[in-house]
Design an enzyme around this catalytic site. Sequence first.
Site, PDB file in Angstrom:
ATOM      1  CG  HIS A  33      37.406  31.945  41.476  1.00  0.00           C
ATOM      2  ND1 HIS A  33      38.600  31.256  41.638  1.00  0.00           N
ATOM      3  CD2 HIS A  33      37.147  31.896  40.142  1.00  0.00           C
ATOM      4  CE1 HIS A  33      39.036  30.825  40.461  1.00  0.00           C
ATOM      5  NE2 HIS A  33      38.164  31.197  39.520  1.00  0.00           N
ATOM      6  CD  GLU A  34      33.212  32.005  39.281  1.00  0.00           C
ATOM      7  OE1 GLU A  34      33.490  32.439  38.146  1.00  0.00           O
ATOM      8  OE2 GLU A  34      33.746  30.990  39.755  1.00  0.00           O
TER       9      GLU A  34
ATOM     10  CG  HIS B 107      37.082  35.067  36.401  1.00  0.00           C
ATOM     11  ND1 HIS B 107      38.359  34.966  35.902  1.00  0.00           N
ATOM     12  CD2 HIS B 107      36.808  33.858  36.967  1.00  0.00           C
ATOM     13  CE1 HIS B 107      38.842  33.745  36.141  1.00  0.00           C
ATOM     14  NE2 HIS B 107      37.918  33.053  36.796  1.00  0.00           N
TER      15      HIS B 107
END
Length: 187
Positions: free
Chosen positions: A157-158, A161
Site C-alpha cells: 500500500h505504501e 503511494h
Amino acid sequence: MITMEDIIREGNPTLREVAKEVAVPLSDEDIKLGEEMMEFLHNSQDPIKAEELGLRGGVGLAAPQLDISKRIIAVHVPSGDLENPEPTLSAVMYNPKILSHSVQDACLAEGEGCLSVDREVPGYVVRHNKITLSYVDADGVKQKIRLKNYEAIVVQHEIDHLNGVMFYDHINSENPYALKDGVLVIE
Ligand code: FHF
Ligand code: ZN
C-alpha cells in the site's frame, strides 16, 4: 509534528505522481522527515494522543501523502498480542524496492482504507502475498527483507503511494468482491 492537516487528500495531483528517489547518504532533512512520519504513526495508534490531535489510526504513511514527492515510507504494525507487545514490523524505509514476489496473491478480508481518502471504498484489494524488499534504513544501511501476509500488504500500500497508485485501483470495478481462485483472504 505531523497532524491530519498535513495529509493531502485524493484529488491532489501529488498522489498520482511517481516520487523521486532520495540521495544516499541520507540528508539530515530526509532523516528528520522519516522520524516525524514514524512519530505520526505512534501518535495515531495511541488512543489518548489520537483523540487529542484528531488523528485516524494508521499503520503506514508515505511521504507523498504529505505533499512531498520522495520515496520515503514509514510502517508500524502493532502485534495485537498482549503477551508479545513488540510491533511485528516498524521501520522507516528509503527507496524501498520490491525485488521479487510470490505467485500467490492475498487481500485483507476487511478491504483497505487510506489516510488520503475520506470515504469508504468497499472491495478486495488484491496484492502479492509475499514480497522480497530492499530499502535503505534510517541509519543509511541497505536492508533486504522478506515479508508475508499483513505486513506485506501494508508495505505494498505504501510503495503504491510512491508510484501514484491508490488502493482502489486494485479493486475489481465489475464486482468489488470477485476473487480469482487461490487468493489468500487475510482475516
Ligand atoms: C492505514 N489504518 O493505516 C489505515 C487507514 C493496509 O498510506 O490500517 O493511507 F491503526 C497509508 C491496527 C490495525 C491499528 C489497523 C494499509 C493501510 C494504510 C494509512 N489502522 C489502519 C491501526 C490500523 C493506511 N495510509 C484506514 C487509515
Ligand atoms: Zn494510503
